[in-house]
Design a protein around this motif. Sequence first.
Motif, PDB file in Angstrom:
ATOM      1  N   MET A   1      16.864  23.030  29.422  1.00  0.00           N
ATOM      2  CA  MET A   1      16.682  21.716  29.996  1.00  0.00           C
ATOM      3  C   MET A   1      15.647  20.961  29.152  1.00  0.00           C
ATOM      4  SD  MET A   1      15.545  20.510  33.810  1.00  0.00           S
ATOM      5  CE  MET A   1      14.082  21.453  34.079  1.00  0.00           C
ATOM      6  N   ASP A   2      15.992  19.750  28.772  1.00  0.00           N
ATOM      7  CA  ASP A   2      15.093  18.903  27.983  1.00  0.00           C
ATOM      8  C   ASP A   2      14.258  18.057  28.934  1.00  0.00           C
ATOM      9  OD1 ASP A   2      13.827  17.481  26.018  1.00  0.00           O
ATOM     10  OD2 ASP A   2      15.534  16.186  25.589  1.00  0.00           O
ATOM     11  N   ILE A   3      12.922  18.239  28.904  1.00  0.00           N
ATOM     12  CA  ILE A   3      12.045  17.479  29.801  1.00  0.00           C
ATOM     13  C   ILE A   3      11.308  16.373  29.063  1.00  0.00           C
ATOM     14  CG2 ILE A   3      11.744  19.371  31.435  1.00  0.00           C
ATOM     15  CD1 ILE A   3       9.011  19.887  30.096  1.00  0.00           C
ATOM     16  N   THR A   4      11.797  16.014  27.865  1.00  0.00           N
ATOM     17  CA  THR A   4      11.173  14.964  27.075  1.00  0.00           C
ATOM     18  C   THR A   4      11.298  13.636  27.803  1.00  0.00           C
ATOM     19  OG1 THR A   4      11.805  16.133  25.071  1.00  0.00           O
ATOM     20  CG2 THR A   4      11.131  13.854  24.822  1.00  0.00           C
ATOM     21  N   PHE A   5      10.198  12.914  27.878  1.00  0.00           N
ATOM     22  CA  PHE A   5      10.206  11.619  28.546  1.00  0.00           C
ATOM     23  C   PHE A   5      10.492  10.519  27.536  1.00  0.00           C
ATOM     24  CE2 PHE A   5       7.748   7.730  29.349  1.00  0.00           C
ATOM     25  CZ  PHE A   5       8.497   7.243  30.396  1.00  0.00           C
ATOM     26  N   GLN A   6      11.411   9.642  27.885  1.00  0.00           N
ATOM     27  CA  GLN A   6      11.695   8.454  27.089  1.00  0.00           C
ATOM     28  C   GLN A   6      11.726   7.270  28.043  1.00  0.00           C
ATOM     29  OE1 GLN A   6      13.869   8.017  23.805  1.00  0.00           O
ATOM     30  NE2 GLN A   6      12.624   9.639  22.972  1.00  0.00           N
ATOM     31  N   ARG A   7      10.842   6.305  27.797  1.00  0.00           N
ATOM     32  CA  ARG A   7      10.832   5.095  28.626  1.00  0.00           C
ATOM     33  C   ARG A   7      12.152   4.365  28.419  1.00  0.00           C
ATOM     34  NH1 ARG A   7       8.753   0.360  27.102  1.00  0.00           N
ATOM     35  NH2 ARG A   7       7.479   1.369  25.523  1.00  0.00           N
ATOM     36  N   THR A   8      12.706   3.811  29.496  1.00  0.00           N
ATOM     37  CA  THR A   8      14.032   3.198  29.425  1.00  0.00           C
ATOM     38  C   THR A   8      14.011   1.685  29.479  1.00  0.00           C
ATOM     39  OG1 THR A   8      14.260   3.402  31.816  1.00  0.00           O
ATOM     40  CG2 THR A   8      15.148   5.199  30.467  1.00  0.00           C
ATOM     41  N   GLY A   9      12.855   1.072  29.617  1.00  0.00           N
ATOM     42  CA  GLY A   9      12.800  -0.388  29.720  1.00  0.00           C
ATOM     43  C   GLY A   9      11.436  -0.906  29.332  1.00  0.00           C
ATOM     44  N   ASN A  10      11.076  -2.050  29.901  1.00  0.00           N
ATOM     45  CA  ASN A  10       9.798  -2.686  29.614  1.00  0.00           C
ATOM     46  C   ASN A  10       8.613  -1.803  29.985  1.00  0.00           C
ATOM     47  OD1 ASN A  10      10.000  -5.137  28.335  1.00  0.00           O
ATOM     48  ND2 ASN A  10      10.408  -6.265  30.231  1.00  0.00           N
ATOM     49  N   LEU A  11       7.556  -1.943  29.223  1.00  0.00           N
ATOM     50  CA  LEU A  11       6.342  -1.163  29.421  1.00  0.00           C
ATOM     51  C   LEU A  11       5.765  -1.344  30.824  1.00  0.00           C
ATOM     52  CD1 LEU A  11       4.162   0.610  28.026  1.00  0.00           C
ATOM     53  CD2 LEU A  11       3.007  -1.499  27.407  1.00  0.00           C
ATOM     54  N   LYS A  12       5.816  -2.568  31.361  1.00  0.00           N
ATOM     55  CA  LYS A  12       5.187  -2.853  32.651  1.00  0.00           C
ATOM     56  C   LYS A  12       6.144  -2.747  33.834  1.00  0.00           C
ATOM     57  CE  LYS A  12       1.410  -5.613  30.903  1.00  0.00           C
ATOM     58  NZ  LYS A  12       0.643  -6.840  31.051  1.00  0.00           N
ATOM     59  N   GLU A  13       7.367  -2.336  33.619  1.00  0.00           N
ATOM     60  CA  GLU A  13       8.332  -2.171  34.715  1.00  0.00           C
ATOM     61  C   GLU A  13       8.332  -0.721  35.178  1.00  0.00           C
ATOM     62  OE1 GLU A  13      12.247  -3.583  33.821  1.00  0.00           O
ATOM     63  OE2 GLU A  13      11.481  -5.490  33.049  1.00  0.00           O
ATOM     64  N   ILE A  14       7.998  -0.516  36.428  1.00  0.00           N
ATOM     65  CA  ILE A  14       7.900   0.843  36.954  1.00  0.00           C
ATOM     66  C   ILE A  14       9.248   1.564  36.903  1.00  0.00           C
ATOM     67  CG2 ILE A  14       8.236   0.252  39.381  1.00  0.00           C
ATOM     68  CD1 ILE A  14       5.921   2.945  37.890  1.00  0.00           C
ATOM     69  N   ALA A  15      10.342   0.810  36.962  1.00  0.00           N
ATOM     70  CA  ALA A  15      11.677   1.422  36.891  1.00  0.00           C
ATOM     71  C   ALA A  15      11.930   2.075  35.536  1.00  0.00           C
ATOM     72  CB  ALA A  15      12.746   0.377  37.187  1.00  0.00           C
ATOM     73  N   SER A  16      11.112   1.761  34.547  1.00  0.00           N
ATOM     74  CA  SER A  16      11.250   2.344  33.206  1.00  0.00           C
ATOM     75  C   SER A  16      10.712   3.759  33.131  1.00  0.00           C
ATOM     76  CB  SER A  16      10.485   1.488  32.187  1.00  0.00           C
ATOM     77  OG  SER A  16      10.955   0.166  32.188  1.00  0.00           O
ATOM     78  N   TYR A  17      10.075   4.227  34.181  1.00  0.00           N
ATOM     79  CA  TYR A  17       9.380   5.512  34.182  1.00  0.00           C
ATOM     80  C   TYR A  17      10.031   6.470  35.172  1.00  0.00           C
ATOM     81  CZ  TYR A  17       5.951   2.941  31.516  1.00  0.00           C
ATOM     82  OH  TYR A  17       5.336   2.191  30.543  1.00  0.00           O
ATOM     83  N   PRO A  18       9.653   7.751  35.141  1.00  0.00           N
ATOM     84  CA  PRO A  18      10.226   8.728  36.085  1.00  0.00           C
ATOM     85  C   PRO A  18       9.947   8.334  37.539  1.00  0.00           C
ATOM     86  CG  PRO A  18       8.995   9.856  34.338  1.00  0.00           C
ATOM     87  CD  PRO A  18       8.727   8.395  34.183  1.00  0.00           C
ATOM     88  N   ALA A  19      10.850   8.728  38.410  1.00  0.00           N
ATOM     89  CA  ALA A  19      10.748   8.372  39.832  1.00  0.00           C
ATOM     90  C   ALA A  19       9.443   8.848  40.455  1.00  0.00           C
ATOM     91  CB  ALA A  19      11.940   8.941  40.593  1.00  0.00           C
TER      92      ALA A  19
END
Length: 87
Positions: free
Chosen positions: A1-19
């Motif tokens: 399982m790959d647990i590497t984090f990659q932001r998916t959107g804008n730096l200041k948008e919480i939806a860009s980060y893990p739940a």
Amino acid sequence: MDITFQRTGNLKEIASYPAWLGEVLDDTADLKQRIVNHPVIAAMSEARLEEQQAQAFLINGWPVVEQFPQYMAMNLQKLRYGGSRGH
């Protein structure tokens, strides 16, 4: 399982980060508001602190703020990246 984090959107948008990060922010929202609405912080942000109050904050409060990153760094060194889950 790959647990590497990659932001998916804008730096200041919480939806860009893990739940789980959104859950942390939700859980601490009331505490954040207590701090933001504290009379000293409110007066500081509105430039209404009297000289004596500003001096007291800088002597008593600022060292805690200034030393916090060092405290966190010291404790984070104890962790292993990619170690056991929940570590």
